[in-house]
Scaffold this active site. Sequence first.
Site, mmCIF file in Angstrom:
data_model
loop_
_atom_site.group_PDB
_atom_site.id
_atom_site.type_symbol
_atom_site.label_atom_id
_atom_site.label_comp_id
_atom_site.label_asym_id
_atom_site.label_seq_id
_atom_site.Cartn_x
_atom_site.Cartn_y
_atom_site.Cartn_z
ATOM 1 N N ASN A 1 55.815 52.419 50.735
ATOM 2 C CA ASN A 1 54.884 53.519 50.499
ATOM 3 C C ASN A 1 55.512 54.890 50.701
ATOM 4 O O ASN A 1 55.076 55.871 50.106
ATOM 5 C CB ASN A 1 53.639 53.369 51.385
ATOM 6 C CG ASN A 1 53.967 53.034 52.813
ATOM 7 O OD1 ASN A 1 54.692 52.086 53.087
ATOM 8 N ND2 ASN A 1 53.462 53.814 53.746
ATOM 9 N N GLN B 1 51.475 49.003 47.051
ATOM 10 C CA GLN B 1 52.009 50.152 46.302
ATOM 11 C C GLN B 1 52.556 49.752 44.940
ATOM 12 O O GLN B 1 52.594 50.557 44.017
ATOM 13 C CB GLN B 1 53.103 50.857 47.116
ATOM 14 C CG GLN B 1 52.598 51.572 48.341
ATOM 15 C CD GLN B 1 51.702 52.779 48.030
ATOM 16 O OE1 GLN B 1 51.676 53.297 46.912
ATOM 17 N NE2 GLN B 1 50.959 53.222 49.024
ATOM 18 N N SER C 1 45.101 46.448 47.340
ATOM 19 C CA SER C 1 44.120 47.434 47.784
ATOM 20 C C SER C 1 43.536 48.161 46.578
ATOM 21 O O SER C 1 44.277 48.568 45.676
ATOM 22 C CB SER C 1 44.808 48.429 48.725
ATOM 23 O OG SER C 1 43.908 49.436 49.099
ATOM 24 N N CYS D 1 48.650 56.978 56.670
ATOM 25 C CA CYS D 1 47.651 56.006 57.110
ATOM 26 C C CYS D 1 47.417 55.987 58.606
ATOM 27 O O CYS D 1 46.578 55.258 59.085
ATOM 28 C CB CYS D 1 48.030 54.614 56.620
ATOM 29 S SG CYS D 1 47.809 54.494 54.847
HETATM 30 N N1 PLP Z 1 50.282 48.466 52.567
HETATM 31 C C1 PLP Z 1 50.836 49.569 52.042
HETATM 32 C C2 PLP Z 1 52.238 49.509 51.511
HETATM 33 C C3 PLP Z 1 50.113 50.764 51.999
HETATM 34 O O1 PLP Z 1 50.671 51.860 51.481
HETATM 35 C C4 PLP Z 1 48.786 50.795 52.517
HETATM 36 C C5 PLP Z 1 48.026 52.054 52.547
HETATM 37 O O2 PLP Z 1 48.596 53.121 52.573
HETATM 38 C C6 PLP Z 1 48.255 49.607 53.033
HETATM 39 C C7 PLP Z 1 49.030 48.463 53.046
HETATM 40 C C8 PLP Z 1 46.860 49.544 53.589
HETATM 41 O O3 PLP Z 1 45.897 49.583 52.545
HETATM 42 P P1 PLP Z 1 44.372 49.844 52.858
HETATM 43 O O4 PLP Z 1 44.184 51.329 52.819
HETATM 44 O O5 PLP Z 1 43.621 49.165 51.740
HETATM 45 O O6 PLP Z 1 44.068 49.249 54.171
#
Ligand code: PLP
Length: 347
Positions: free
Chosen positions: A124, A143, A163, A290
């Site tokens: 990400n 991603q 997601s 995040c």
């Molecule tokens: N995995 C990756 C690589 C992400 O970039 C993200 C969110 O930024 C997630 C998992 C988590 O996704 P969610 O927002 O649906 O919990």
Amino acid sequence: MKRVYLDWNATTSLRPEARAAMISAMDVIGNPSSVHAEGRDAMAIIEHARLQIKQAFGASSSDIIFTSSATESAGLALANRNILSANIEHDCVLSWTNPTLKTNSDGIVEVLNPEVSAVQAANNETGILQDLPPNLALCDYVQAFGKISCAFEWSKSQMGLLSGHKIGGPKGIGALVLKQGLDVDAQIRGGGQEMGRRSGTQNVIGIAGFGAAAHAAIRDLENGVWQEVAELRDLLEETLLDAVPDINIFGKNCKRLPNTSYFSVYGWKGELQVMQMDLAGFAVSAGSACSSGKVKSSKVLKAMGYDDIIASSALRVSLGPENTKEDVLNFASAWIKAYKKFTSKAA
Ligand code: PLP
């Protein structure tokens, strides 16, 4: 001031197809678990979206379990398993795994035992793509899905994370993709929805939006939309490189997502750059967004061997199909102006 959104890896705008599917789902009264016609109408929306996601992801013979997010999917997949990972994984995977796998300076993870390892398809922050080995226990496709073709890659993993809000669907909806025959320990227990793996009345509206977004995302991918985004990303990097010789672009020569540019200037805090760019009208990010708005030094860059100063000086620009050449050039000139201020102060 016109705002320019350059933070597509954090989240995306809602696709018109997703909005339309959600609006139509809002008028369906039934509970999808009810046996009457109204209930069956709601269940039909869910099953249609499940099929759309299976087709878009190339996982026709796998199970799709709807959850509230990829984060929840990770917990569902990984609870009660001893799985290894590397420090470049998203926190939702790291929280459930043992991060002992090594990452090289190009961001590539060394996987010795795929059947007990979790590896992401794309990072990400850097956008770097992994060469996924076969028989992986879990792959985080959050991603990569919609930006590159995952159809073939999916066959290499037992479990996959998706997601909705990263592909133009609504926020708060995710999925766990499971190879058929594999089981998980339900974490949310109750009425037995989602084949007993995730109880609770399904988010019919969110699921409808997720399915429609997945369908539209793959259509756009096949139509070469992300190739155009890659050209904008390259234009951005050439413009920055021309003006700022001491810029470091992470993963520049690696296989990367088409939309992601991650760079630093030694000692110029990413956090400060985000604020300066925000004031100039641009939404960008210092690595991962995040962690509840907190900006720390990047553990991804640290795992790649960069020191603390570089790992806290990085800025991520992640473009989307709505961005234009003008957006990219205006951002570049605002950033170069801020860079000149930074260097004149440092002198
Ligand atoms: N995995 C990756 C690589 C992400 O970039 C993200 C969110 O930024 C997630 C998992 C988590 O996704 P969610 O927002 O649906 O919990």
